[in-house]
Enzyme design. Structure first.
Site, PDB file in Angstrom:
ATOM      1  CD  GLU A  82      -1.822  -2.389   1.297  1.00 40.43           C
ATOM      2  OE1 GLU A  82      -0.706  -2.677   1.770  1.00 40.43           O
ATOM      3  OE2 GLU A  82      -2.683  -3.256   1.012  1.00 40.43           O
ATOM      4  CG  HIS A 102     -10.985  -6.733   6.396  1.00 45.03           C
ATOM      5  ND1 HIS A 102      -9.980  -7.140   7.215  1.00 45.03           N
ATOM      6  CD2 HIS A 102     -10.564  -7.005   5.138  1.00 45.03           C
ATOM      7  CE1 HIS A 102      -8.991  -7.646   6.478  1.00 45.03           C
ATOM      8  NE2 HIS A 102      -9.322  -7.568   5.218  1.00 45.03           N
TER       9      HIS A 102
END
Ligand SMILES: Cc1ncc(C[n+]2csc(CCOP(=O)(O)OP(=O)(O)O)c2C)c(N)n1
Ligand SMILES: [Mg+2]
Lengths: 79, 780
Positions: free
Chosen positions: B492, B559
């Site tokens: 990321e 999440h």
């Protein structure tokens, strides 16, 4: 001669139905195991369903664009 | 430049850098330099002793090669500038100087530091531009918005220096990515210290630059032209890298862990400018051949402390003396004299000329007449006005033809058969298989941009055949080659950092972070890099990156978090959170066209959402301006302002409360930054009551900011204090408990009836019967 059904597969995570995108085979066509016979689509994927056995397509229960529930029988192959 | 002249010029350049930094050291330690008194208050990370590494590298680079440095990069910056001045002709130099910052710097240089020729003037321009930037003056290269650690000047190929250790590795890699995709004949150089080999993002960048796909799957074969140039002075601040904080025994060996060619890694004598120039030249050739990335471990020593607060507790006098014996400038000068290239008198003359020039530069930069300090101004616009470009720059030309006829792609064929509106003849919502969804709206905007704007480049994890984790891009891999749409590694930090670098070079990356929860892995890249370079460059750089991240559901604590408030908190990012197909397509189109960075939040629960508010989602292109909230339901008693998916429970509550005679006006924020308060203030002036609903944790959340501002701006219209309703300050629990976590319509009804309508007899229907004050007290 055995009749083998092709069903709408489990598509994971809360997907309960899918749409028939294309019928690649019709009644009377000979298919071999693993050959692609129906294309389906969900909001996330488009995939080809394969013939579960070699033989002749004897019945197709769905039409293009139809929305079908997971588990429904789509076609039958006489093996 | 070649021959003896080039050898002597290298000495001169090292002398310039040393004199420049000695001047700053003197300001910090003595409050003056020569007879110039000046108390410089900012940082001074000096590179005294490392001049050979900087000058050697720059000698082997062209102005089109771009360097990205560190907190300790005055020397690298000056070396790159001096090298570019040698390489650019007089006309080019004059144009560069004239066009920078409306000529403010050039005028000051012409008046205070005149020179006989364009090169001399350009050198004074370089020194004055850097020094007055360090002093944070209007005449600085970044108009005083960068300062010592962030100064740069792109026309000379000196790209941003970075105060975050290792951050330049990913940004340089992104620059290399864009150079490769455009077939440019140049390289990007990441210039960081040995300490940066301990930074995860540096490793991500190294891997990214050497991804196998560049050689195997991209039409233009070859890896990214990135040189990772590690100025290895053996220390971070006080910690030693080799032997203490790092696992490697020799920095260059890190290459062996990455590729079978070990990234051509080499240890170089960084006290000798010619050894460094030779190594950089050889690596540059490899890189232009597509055989990169390359690593150089350039050993040298900083005599100066890490910064001026350094008391040298970590090293011995003997160690410093041993390095002093091979001082790069003295050693090199001696070798030139020994070889008969320079005589002692000429060498002394260089020193004298440089000292004289430097005194004049310091006098001019310290003088507020010649180098005016930055004034905020009554409206604060001197800094505030630099945050966003608020502009759009159309592409010069169109992209190449797609690989196939879009009409033949299954996804596009299927969408063509779908209803553009979301309801059937009876007004009932259609299946997402039968109507255009929010996912399709995003897809259509992205597809249109890919087909019309060659600067658009799509990447992220699983973006090609998988179509992005949630199928937004399904179909794109059939239309576009890898240089337009590619799969990134699970990196990321590198995904965001490379997008920043590519955008600085003219690209428009559209990147996907699979889940908003993964923002933490790219925290620096989003919050210090993407958000800040526009303002830190005084508006000279744009970083037009679109970052898409989904907000999950049902996958638990790591999440399912709505972190839009984090993005909104950091100045410099535009933030949108569309909740309908129509809004998603129109806002995405605006994000893709914007010259500013835009973070797009997308609720996974809404990807299958069909359009319920407009008759149809237009087939063609259209725009929704970023910042405009939208009234989704008109009502008179209470204004409900929602962020993202909270729109739907609010509408459900509105339908239920209607039966009790309470009428809600529901406004969908759609954007968080910027945000036009106008429509909300108008609504509140009508209703006098306000509820703000979002799925983010309440504490420190964006709705708190909205609530506080609206209270201030509409105080007189409010009948009761506004209420916010978000998620409690807990982890997101498992799927079966989400009903008690994310605000549901009964919760909304409870708050409206009890707190806003004053219905004391109301018995609560929702799950939130807890004592808010007690929870707040215990941090929950
Ligand atoms: C991410 C980050 N962590 C820590 C720091 C504080 N810091 C500034 S310079 C430095 C040492 C860096 O060492 P190295 O990369 O070898 O560069 P050098 O200072 O030796 O040039 C540290 C720890 C920082 N600026 N950024
Ligand atoms: Mg170091």
């Amino acid at each position: 001669m055995a009749r083998v059904e092709l069903k709408m597969p489990e598509l994971g995570n809360e997907i309960t139905e899918a749409q028939i995108d294309a019928l690649l085979k019709e009644v009377g066509d000979r298919v071999s195991e693993g050959e692609e016979i129906i294309t389906i689509t969900t909001p996330k994927v488009t995939m080809d369903l394969e013939a579960p056995a070699s033989g002749t397509v004897v019945e197709v229960f769905v039409e293009e664009d139809e929305i079908v529930a997971v588990g429904a029988v789509l076609a039958v192959i006489e093996a | 430049m070649r021959g003896p002249g080039a050898l002597i010029e290298a000495l001169r350049q090292m002398t310039v850098i040393r004199a420049f930094e000695n001047g700053i050291a003197s300001l910090k330690s003595k409050g003056g330099y020569g007879d110039i008194a000046y108390a410089y208050r900012g940082p001074a990370h000096l590179s005294i002793g490392q001049e050979a590494a900087a000058v050697g590298a720059a000698m082997a680079l062209t102005p089109e090669d771009h360097i990205f440095g560190s907190h300790r990069s005055h020397g690298e910056f000056l070396a790159k500038g001096l090298s570019a001045i040698q390489n650019l002709g007089d006309n080019a130099l004059n144009t560069v100087m004239e066009s920078h910052g409306g000529g403010v710097l050039l005028r000051a240089v012409e008046t205070r530091l005149p020179a006989e020729n364009a090169r001399g003037l350009a050198e004074n321009f370089l020194l004055m531009g850097l020094l007055s930037e360090i002093f944070m003056r209007e005449t600085g290269f970044n108009g005083g918005m960068g300062g010592s650690m962030h100064a740069f000047f792109t026309p000379f190929g000196a790209y941003p220096n970075n105060a975050i250790v290792g951050a330049s590795a990913g940004i340089a890699t992104g620059a290399g990515l864009w150079m490769k995709s455009q077939g440019r004949d140049s390289i990007a150089v990441s210039m960081t210290g040995d300490g940066s080999t301990g930074c995860g993002p540096v490793w991500e960048a190294l891997n990214f630059a050497g991804m196998a796909q560049f050689e195997r799957l991209w039409e233009s074969r070859g890896f990214l032209p990135v040189l990772f140039f590690f100025t290895n002075n053996f220390y971070a601040m006080g910690g030693q890298t080799g032997g203490e904080t790092m696992a490697w025994d020799r920095l260059a060996r890190i290459g062996a862990g990455l590729r079978d060619d070990a990234c051509h890694a080499e240890t170089v004598d960084g006290t000798n400018p010619l050894a460094v120039a030779d190594a950089v030249q050889r690596k540059r050739r490899l890189l232009l051949d597509g055989r990169g990335p390359a690593i150089l471990d350039v050993e040298c020593y900083r005599f100066s402390g890490h910064s001026t607060t350094d008391v040298n507790a970590y090293r011995t006098k003997d160690e410093i003396a041993a390095w002093d014996a091979i001082d790069p400038i003295r050693s090199y000068r001696d070798s030139l004299v020994t070889e008969g290239i320079l005589d002692g008198a000429a060498a002394d003359a260089i020193q004298t000329e440089v000292d004289t020039r430097m005194k004049a530069v310091f006098a001019a930069a310290a003088d507020p007449e010649a180098a005016p300090p930055v004034r905020l101004g009554d409206d604060g616009a001197r800094v505030g006005g630099k945050m966003f470009a608020d502009s759009e720059t159309p592409p010069d030309g169109g992209p190449p033809e797609p690989l196939a006829d879009p009409g033949k792609v299954a996804r596009i064929r299927q969408n063509a058969k779908k209803s553009r509106g979301g309801r059937d003849a009876d007004g009932e919502p259609l299946s997402p298989l039968r109507a255009i969804t929010l996912r399709d709206g995003l897809f259509e905007a992205v597809l249109s941009a890919l087909l019309s704007d060659p600067r658009i480049m799509i990447y992220g994890e699983e973006c090609r055949e998988w179509g992005g984790a949630f199928g937004v891009y399904r179909g794109l891999s059939e239309l576009f080659p890898h240089d337009r749409v590619f799969n990134a590694p699970i990196s990321e930090a590198a995904i965001v950092a490379t997008a920043v670098g590519a955008s600085m070079e003219g690209g428009r990356p559209v990147i996907e972070l699979m889940y908003a929860d993964f923002i933490g892995r790219a925290g620096d890249e989003l919050f210090n890099q993407l958000a800040k370079w526009r303002a830190m460059s005084n508006g000279s750089l744009s970083v037009p990156v679109v970052v898409r991240c989904s907000v999950g559901s049902r996958y638990g604590a790591q999440h399912s978090q709505d972190w839009s408030g984090l993005a909104a908190h950091v100045p410099g990012l535009k933030v949108i959170y569309p909740a309908t197909p129509y809004d998603a397509k129109g806002l995405m189109a605006s994000a893709l066209a914007s010259d500013d960075p835009v973070i797009v939040f997308e609720s996974q629960r809404l990807y299958d959402q069909v359009e319920l508010f407009r008759d149809a989602v237009p087939n063609g292109d259209y725009r929704i301006p970023i910042g405009a909230p939208d009234i989704k339901r008109v009502g008179g008693d209470v204004t409900v302002l929602t962020v993202g998916p909270a729109l739907y429970p609010a509408l459900e509550a509105a339908r239920s409360l209607e039966t009790r005679g309470v009428s809600l006006e529901v406004i969908d924020a759609r954007s968080l930054v910027p945000f036009d308060y106008g429509p909300v203030l108008d609504s509140v002036s009508k209703t006098g009551r306000l509820l703000l609903v979002s799925e983010a944790c309440e504490r420190g959340g964006f709705t708190m900011t909205l609530s506080s501002n609206i209270t201030r701006f509409a105080f007189d219209a409010l009948k009761v204090p506004p209420r916010t309703l978000g998620s409690p300050n807990w982890i997101v629990p498992g799927a079966d408990l989400e009903y008690g976590y994310f605000p549901q319509s009964p919760d909304i009804e409870d708050v409206i009836l009890t707190d806003l309508m004053g219905d004391t007899g109301h018995s609560r229907k929702g799950a939130r019967r807890w004592d808010d004050l007690a929870l707040a007290r215990s941090g929950l």
